[in-house]
Design an enzyme around this catalytic site. Sequence first.
Site, PDB file in Angstrom:
ATOM      1  N   VAL A  18      57.098  73.909 -22.693  1.00  0.00           N
ATOM      2  CA  VAL A  18      57.379  74.133 -21.263  1.00  0.00           C
ATOM      3  C   VAL A  18      57.315  72.782 -20.649  1.00  0.00           C
ATOM      4  O   VAL A  18      56.290  72.106 -20.869  1.00  0.00           O
ATOM      5  CB  VAL A  18      56.225  75.163 -20.828  1.00  0.00           C
ATOM      6  CG1 VAL A  18      56.579  75.442 -19.315  1.00  0.00           C
ATOM      7  CG2 VAL A  18      56.637  76.565 -21.709  1.00  0.00           C
ATOM      8  N   SER A  49      65.887  80.465 -21.997  1.00  0.00           N
ATOM      9  CA  SER A  49      64.809  79.416 -22.214  1.00  0.00           C
ATOM     10  C   SER A  49      64.751  78.531 -20.768  1.00  0.00           C
ATOM     11  O   SER A  49      64.753  77.347 -21.046  1.00  0.00           O
ATOM     12  CB  SER A  49      64.922  78.587 -23.214  1.00  0.00           C
ATOM     13  OG  SER A  49      64.364  79.539 -24.382  1.00  0.00           O
ATOM     14  N   GLY A  58      64.147  71.000 -25.317  1.00  0.00           N
ATOM     15  CA  GLY A  58      64.471  71.178 -26.746  1.00  0.00           C
ATOM     16  C   GLY A  58      64.696  72.633 -27.313  1.00  0.00           C
ATOM     17  O   GLY A  58      64.699  73.436 -26.448  1.00  0.00           O
ATOM     18  N   TYR A  64      64.301  90.604 -31.857  1.00  0.00           N
ATOM     19  CA  TYR A  64      63.042  90.311 -31.160  1.00  0.00           C
ATOM     20  C   TYR A  64      61.870  91.323 -31.752  1.00  0.00           C
ATOM     21  O   TYR A  64      61.952  92.388 -31.725  1.00  0.00           O
ATOM     22  CB  TYR A  64      62.999  90.574 -29.794  1.00  0.00           C
ATOM     23  CG  TYR A  64      64.028  89.479 -29.219  1.00  0.00           C
ATOM     24  CD1 TYR A  64      64.402  88.545 -29.817  1.00  0.00           C
ATOM     25  CD2 TYR A  64      64.700  89.779 -27.817  1.00  0.00           C
ATOM     26  CE1 TYR A  64      65.492  87.347 -29.410  1.00  0.00           C
ATOM     27  CE2 TYR A  64      65.657  88.777 -27.327  1.00  0.00           C
ATOM     28  CZ  TYR A  64      66.141  87.594 -28.100  1.00  0.00           C
ATOM     29  OH  TYR A  64      66.939  86.904 -27.513  1.00  0.00           O
TER      30      TYR A  64
HETATM   31  N1  LIG Z   1      70.707  83.852 -26.863  1.00  0.00           N
HETATM   32  C1  LIG Z   1      69.620  83.336 -27.488  1.00  0.00           C
HETATM   33  O1  LIG Z   1      69.817  82.725 -28.309  1.00  0.00           O
HETATM   34  C2  LIG Z   1      68.195  83.237 -27.030  1.00  0.00           C
HETATM   35  C3  LIG Z   1      67.361  82.423 -27.404  1.00  0.00           C
HETATM   36  C4  LIG Z   1      65.901  82.349 -26.832  1.00  0.00           C
HETATM   37  C5  LIG Z   1      65.520  83.492 -25.922  1.00  0.00           C
HETATM   38  N2  LIG Z   1      66.607  84.206 -25.281  1.00  0.00           N
HETATM   39  C6  LIG Z   1      66.263  85.038 -24.187  1.00  0.00           C
HETATM   40  O2  LIG Z   1      65.879  84.362 -23.127  1.00  0.00           O
HETATM   41  C7  LIG Z   1      64.458  84.882 -22.786  1.00  0.00           C
HETATM   42  C8  LIG Z   1      63.869  83.638 -22.158  1.00  0.00           C
HETATM   43  O3  LIG Z   1      63.449  82.560 -23.463  1.00  0.00           O
HETATM   44  P1  LIG Z   1      62.177  82.010 -23.536  1.00  0.00           P
HETATM   45  O4  LIG Z   1      61.118  82.986 -23.503  1.00  0.00           O
HETATM   46  O5  LIG Z   1      62.194  80.790 -24.442  1.00  0.00           O
HETATM   47  O6  LIG Z   1      62.239  81.274 -22.073  1.00  0.00           O
HETATM   48  P2  LIG Z   1      61.236  80.748 -20.832  1.00  0.00           P
HETATM   49  O7  LIG Z   1      61.165  81.587 -19.773  1.00  0.00           O
HETATM   50  O8  LIG Z   1      61.633  79.493 -20.742  1.00  0.00           O
HETATM   51  O9  LIG Z   1      59.970  80.383 -21.684  1.00  0.00           O
HETATM   52  C9  LIG Z   1      58.817  81.724 -21.464  1.00  0.00           C
HETATM   53  C10 LIG Z   1      57.513  80.976 -22.328  1.00  0.00           C
HETATM   54  O10 LIG Z   1      57.070  79.865 -21.400  1.00  0.00           O
HETATM   55  C11 LIG Z   1      55.820  80.100 -20.926  1.00  0.00           C
HETATM   56  N3  LIG Z   1      55.820  79.485 -19.712  1.00  0.00           N
HETATM   57  C12 LIG Z   1      56.628  79.692 -18.461  1.00  0.00           C
HETATM   58  N4  LIG Z   1      56.354  78.796 -17.683  1.00  0.00           N
HETATM   59  C13 LIG Z   1      55.004  78.281 -18.049  1.00  0.00           C
HETATM   60  C14 LIG Z   1      54.095  77.232 -17.284  1.00  0.00           C
HETATM   61  N5  LIG Z   1      54.187  77.031 -16.152  1.00  0.00           N
HETATM   62  N6  LIG Z   1      52.981  77.014 -18.056  1.00  0.00           N
HETATM   63  C15 LIG Z   1      52.889  77.492 -19.156  1.00  0.00           C
HETATM   64  N7  LIG Z   1      53.569  78.338 -19.812  1.00  0.00           N
HETATM   65  C16 LIG Z   1      54.674  78.609 -19.369  1.00  0.00           C
HETATM   66  C17 LIG Z   1      55.668  81.681 -20.994  1.00  0.00           C
HETATM   67  O11 LIG Z   1      54.433  81.955 -21.168  1.00  0.00           O
HETATM   68  P3  LIG Z   1      53.661  83.310 -20.142  1.00  0.00           P
HETATM   69  O12 LIG Z   1      54.377  84.168 -21.039  1.00  0.00           O
HETATM   70  O13 LIG Z   1      52.515  82.960 -20.403  1.00  0.00           O
HETATM   71  O14 LIG Z   1      54.338  83.083 -18.917  1.00  0.00           O
HETATM   72  C18 LIG Z   1      56.466  82.189 -22.303  1.00  0.00           C
HETATM   73  O15 LIG Z   1      55.767  81.727 -23.476  1.00  0.00           O
HETATM   74  C19 LIG Z   1      64.072  85.668 -24.049  1.00  0.00           C
HETATM   75  O16 LIG Z   1      63.046  86.587 -23.671  1.00  0.00           O
HETATM   76  C20 LIG Z   1      65.280  86.022 -24.646  1.00  0.00           C
HETATM   77  O17 LIG Z   1      65.491  87.204 -23.752  1.00  0.00           O
HETATM   78  C21 LIG Z   1      68.106  84.126 -25.865  1.00  0.00           C
END
Ligand SMILES: NC(=O)c1ccc[n+]([C@@H]2O[C@H](COP(=O)([O-])OP(=O)(O)OC[C@H]3O[C@@H](n4cnc5c(N)ncnc54)[C@H](OP(=O)(O)O)[C@@H]3O)[C@@H](O)[C@H]2O)c1
Length: 308
Positions: free
Chosen positions: A227, A217, A222, A52
């Site tokens: 989002v 996520s 996808g 990350y």
């Molecule tokens: N194991 C794996 O392969 C894997 C892969 C990917 C991720 N991960 C882990 O999972 C965590 C979460 O993943 P993710 O960040 O993709 O998940 P997420 O929480 O689904 O997405 C976060 C993103 O969505 C935006 N967002 C959320 N709600 C919104 C809304 N209502 N309007 C506009 N934007 C919105 C956030 O913006 P804001 O920041 O402005 O809120 C941020 O950019 C990561 O931090 C990581 O630790 C693991």
Amino acid sequence: MKHIKIANTDLQVSNLIMGNMRLNQLSITEAEKLIRTAMDEGINFFDHADIYGQGRCEEIFSQAIQMSPSIREKMVLQSKCGIVTSEGYFDFSKEHILESVDGILKRLNTDYLDILLLHRPDALMEPAEVAEAFSMLHTSGKVKYFGVSNHNPAQIELLQKFVPYKLIINQLQFSIAHTPMIDAGITLNMKKDQAINRDSSILEYCRLHDITIQAWSPFQHGFFEGVFLGDMERFPELNKTIASLAEKYGVTNTAIAVAWITRHPANIQVVLGTTNVQRMQDACKGSDIRLTREEWYRLYKAAGNIIP
Ligand SMILES: NC(=O)c1ccc[n+]([C@@H]2O[C@H](COP(=O)([O-])OP(=O)(O)OC[C@H]3O[C@@H](n4cnc5c(N)ncnc54)[C@H](OP(=O)(O)O)[C@@H]3O)[C@@H](O)[C@H]2O)c1
């Protein structure tokens, strides 16, 4: 904030996790505010990966929180290894795992990880070599527990045949708009796309073997396609249904998206990726909302799925 016990460990953890993949979008001061907000809301579990921000997210985390033994003991720290992003391949070799953990510990400014996950399956994995690396990490006190991410049942069994520690976690993509883990079970034996068993019944496998699932996520559809919350063009029905439930429970849409995951009886942990303090607080309100069965299925259908 609801807390759960991770099976086969002494870890008592929040059912929401602060994911740190996007932490490099923040300054140190902003990161500190976000981490403190998460902790004030009751989150005690933090997810990282060596890749990350090419390691920068782990550095920002420990600098922002001014890592010290007293802060460290309030946290469950998890990180992942096995992806070499700079070259685009996977590496579960003993050397890579050991070197990666040393880097993680240095960047997080800690002596040990509570949990280490193998990030994505390495087709060239030699399980005996992974077992050797895990044994060295455990014996030296650098890692307490081990798990995987994005692994199917056979991949887990192959590893578990060699690894002398119970694999306790499988981190998988899961949200109301991304449900392959449950689709095939609901439409079993039907001639529909939804019935394709894409992951060999990983959800049931994890429940049978007491492996805690973590949903990554939770607000995306996808593979990082965007989002679904507020996307009225692609998910009009889903957003309308979410909004009506948000009104009923007196919370935001974000909380309902979280509550849909935490309602599942597998005690799935939700890995929140938000970098926004308000959204972090909103999401936490979903931790212990208990949707009714009818509401849970209504949301599933509103996302475009059928119920036979
Ligand atoms: N194991 C794996 O392969 C894997 C892969 C990917 C991720 N991960 C882990 O999972 C965590 C979460 O993943 P993710 O960040 O993709 O998940 P997420 O929480 O689904 O997405 C976060 C993103 O969505 C935006 N967002 C959320 N709600 C919104 C809304 N209502 N309007 C506009 N934007 C919105 C956030 O913006 P804001 O920041 O402005 O809120 C941020 O950019 C990561 O931090 C990581 O630790 C693991």
